[in-house]
Design a protein around this motif. Sequence first.
Motif, short mmCIF file in Angstrom:
data_model
loop_
_atom_site.label_atom_id
_atom_site.label_comp_id
_atom_site.label_asym_id
_atom_site.label_seq_id
_atom_site.Cartn_x
_atom_site.Cartn_y
_atom_site.Cartn_z
N ALA A 276 -44.26 31.32 19.35
CA ALA A 276 -44.97 30.17 19.91
C ALA A 276 -46.06 30.60 20.87
CB ALA A 276 -43.98 29.25 20.63
N CYS A 277 -45.97 31.84 21.38
CA CYS A 277 -46.98 32.39 22.29
C CYS A 277 -47.36 33.78 21.79
CB CYS A 277 -46.45 32.46 23.72
SG CYS A 277 -45.88 30.88 24.38
N PRO A 278 -48.10 33.89 20.67
CA PRO A 278 -48.34 35.19 20.03
C PRO A 278 -49.17 36.16 20.83
CG PRO A 278 -49.69 33.48 19.02
CD PRO A 278 -48.75 32.79 19.95
N ASP A 279 -49.88 35.69 21.86
CA ASP A 279 -50.72 36.58 22.66
C ASP A 279 -50.13 36.90 24.02
OD1 ASP A 279 -52.95 36.85 20.80
OD2 ASP A 279 -53.32 34.72 21.20
N VAL A 280 -48.94 36.38 24.30
CA VAL A 280 -48.28 36.63 25.59
C VAL A 280 -46.85 37.09 25.31
CG1 VAL A 280 -47.63 35.68 27.82
CG2 VAL A 280 -49.65 34.79 26.63
N LYS A 281 -46.47 38.21 25.89
CA LYS A 281 -45.15 38.76 25.64
C LYS A 281 -44.07 37.85 26.20
CE LYS A 281 -42.75 43.21 25.79
NZ LYS A 281 -42.86 44.62 26.22
N GLY A 282 -43.11 37.54 25.35
CA GLY A 282 -42.03 36.65 25.78
C GLY A 282 -40.68 37.13 25.30
N SER A 283 -39.75 36.21 25.15
CA SER A 283 -38.39 36.55 24.73
C SER A 283 -38.02 35.75 23.50
CB SER A 283 -37.39 36.26 25.86
OG SER A 283 -37.32 34.86 26.12
N LYS A 284 -37.04 36.28 22.76
CA LYS A 284 -36.58 35.58 21.56
C LYS A 284 -35.96 34.23 21.93
CE LYS A 284 -35.78 39.63 18.64
NZ LYS A 284 -34.80 40.39 17.85
N MET A 285 -35.28 34.17 23.07
CA MET A 285 -34.66 32.92 23.49
C MET A 285 -35.70 31.82 23.68
SD MET A 285 -32.14 32.30 26.75
CE MET A 285 -31.06 33.61 26.17
N MET A 286 -36.90 32.23 24.10
CA MET A 286 -37.98 31.27 24.36
C MET A 286 -38.97 31.22 23.19
SD MET A 286 -37.50 29.88 27.40
CE MET A 286 -35.73 29.88 27.12
N LYS A 287 -38.53 31.71 21.99
CA LYS A 287 -39.39 31.74 20.80
C LYS A 287 -40.68 32.51 21.04
CE LYS A 287 -37.56 27.52 18.77
NZ LYS A 287 -37.87 26.17 18.22
N GLY A 288 -40.56 33.61 21.77
CA GLY A 288 -41.69 34.48 22.00
C GLY A 288 -42.55 34.12 23.19
N CYS A 289 -42.15 33.13 23.97
CA CYS A 289 -42.92 32.73 25.15
C CYS A 289 -42.22 33.21 26.42
CB CYS A 289 -43.07 31.21 25.21
SG CYS A 289 -44.15 30.54 23.93
N PRO A 290 -42.99 33.40 27.50
CA PRO A 290 -42.38 33.80 28.77
C PRO A 290 -41.80 32.58 29.50
CG PRO A 290 -44.76 33.66 29.01
CD PRO A 290 -44.46 33.40 27.55
N ASP A 291 -40.94 32.86 30.47
CA ASP A 291 -40.37 31.82 31.34
C ASP A 291 -40.49 32.35 32.76
OD1 ASP A 291 -39.00 29.82 32.58
OD2 ASP A 291 -37.02 30.43 31.87
N THR A 292 -41.67 32.17 33.33
CA THR A 292 -42.00 32.77 34.62
C THR A 292 -41.03 32.38 35.72
OG1 THR A 292 -44.35 32.80 34.00
CG2 THR A 292 -43.83 33.03 36.34
N ASP A 293 -40.67 31.10 35.80
CA ASP A 293 -39.80 30.66 36.90
C ASP A 293 -38.32 30.77 36.58
OD1 ASP A 293 -39.49 28.57 35.13
OD2 ASP A 293 -40.70 27.15 36.29
N GLY A 294 -37.99 31.21 35.33
CA GLY A 294 -36.59 31.42 34.99
C GLY A 294 -35.75 30.17 34.95
N ASP A 295 -36.38 29.04 34.65
CA ASP A 295 -35.60 27.80 34.64
C ASP A 295 -35.13 27.42 33.24
OD1 ASP A 295 -37.98 27.06 33.49
OD2 ASP A 295 -38.50 25.53 34.98
N GLY A 296 -35.35 28.31 32.26
CA GLY A 296 -34.90 28.02 30.90
C GLY A 296 -35.87 27.16 30.12
#
Length: 467
Positions: A276-296
Amino acid sequence: MKHLNKLFAVALMFAGLATQAQDSNNPWAVSFGVNAVDTKFSASEKFEHQIAEYFNVQDHWNILPSVSYIGVSKHVGNSFSIGLTGSVNKIDRFVTKVPGTVNSHVVTNPGDLSYYAGDLAIKYSFMEMIKSKVFDPFAHVGGGYTWMGDASAGTVNGGLGINFWFTDNVGLSLQSTYKHSFDDTRTPNVDVASHMQHFAGLTFKFGGKDTDGDGIYDKDDACPEVAGLKEFNGCPDTDKDGIMDSADACPEVAGLKELNGCPDRDGDGIIDSEDACPDVKGSKMMKGCPDTDGDGVADNVDKCPEVKGPKDNAGCPWPDTDGDGVADKDDKCPTVKGTVANNGCPEVSEATMKQLNDYAKTILFDSGKSTFQQQTFPVLQAITAILKEYPNSKFSLEGHTDSDGSEETNQVLSSSRAEAVKAYLIENGIDASRLTSTGFGEKYPIDTNKTRAGKANNRRVEVKLVK
């Protein structure tokens, strides 16, 4: 008959099959070039003497300065091929032995004998054995028919040769064939002498089918109808990522082998098509997007990406308008500061209840009625204002009388006076659901009914907090 035989030889030249090399990819081959006939090579001489004179071109070889052999051959499998060679020449150097000697010979001109030959041969190629794609040595055996002047005879043939392949289809062919004649008095125009025939020319292989034109023949092409690469057995690699299309989950976009040929621009291990965020490194849990504030809640859908908040509110914290620590969505009194224990509403203190009841004691009714005296309205307004400060609290209004009159009359009067206070409060903005009223008549006096002052105290309206 003589001319008929010559015509037959010429026909063999154009319809015959040559023995030059070909393979299963290109099963057919056409060869043409020059040939040389050496009549000194004879089984009657010692082999070492024949070898010594092998390259005596000037004295022994008969060569026509033009194309003098031609043919076509067919590969039959397992390095074997079979075919015929047609050749022409002119014999003006004929070698005969000197009578009474062993090795002495003499070269004569027998009168420019015409030479025609049609030869069948089976050839075995050593090319596969030596693992070469350029050098192709071979051996061949067979037989043929030769016309030499007015004489003609069948021969048994055998020899060696080599092809030098410039490309997969074009090569230089060199070959020497010994032709043994069984009627060999070595008399020109009487019999055909045993002799050596040498060939030098070009060979063209053809007949291989390459439907997609990728240079890989269909029989070896895993994808015969789609142009591909040799390293993938003829299958394509459209995106040129080193993974052939059939094994590439993203055949038109260059990608990584560990991701089945799909790209991952941000390097987070999630292919771009699923990221969902192909140009920003993320996590599998977030479908490839980051979660900066860690709120899920992934940043791409988080309206407050740097502040933790619940998913139900798009990643933002719930508002708390009155700042009492209870979110507006859970606050029964969102604009009035209260307590968590009371669902965000203020809690009614004992002091507040005392104040309410102090006011209630001063409510004056017309004698024997439930209507208010004029000086009572400010008191009722003060009670209304206090109740509005506690919008989530419920109250019970209780009416009481003194003992004058009948008990039945006092019961009705107390109920109607409590109901009158309730009606006033509702008319002035207090929610009806928050109020109840009841009358107790003369049942619960708080003072003596024997004195005027005591009776005045017993005629009252009390306010109770409903919990």
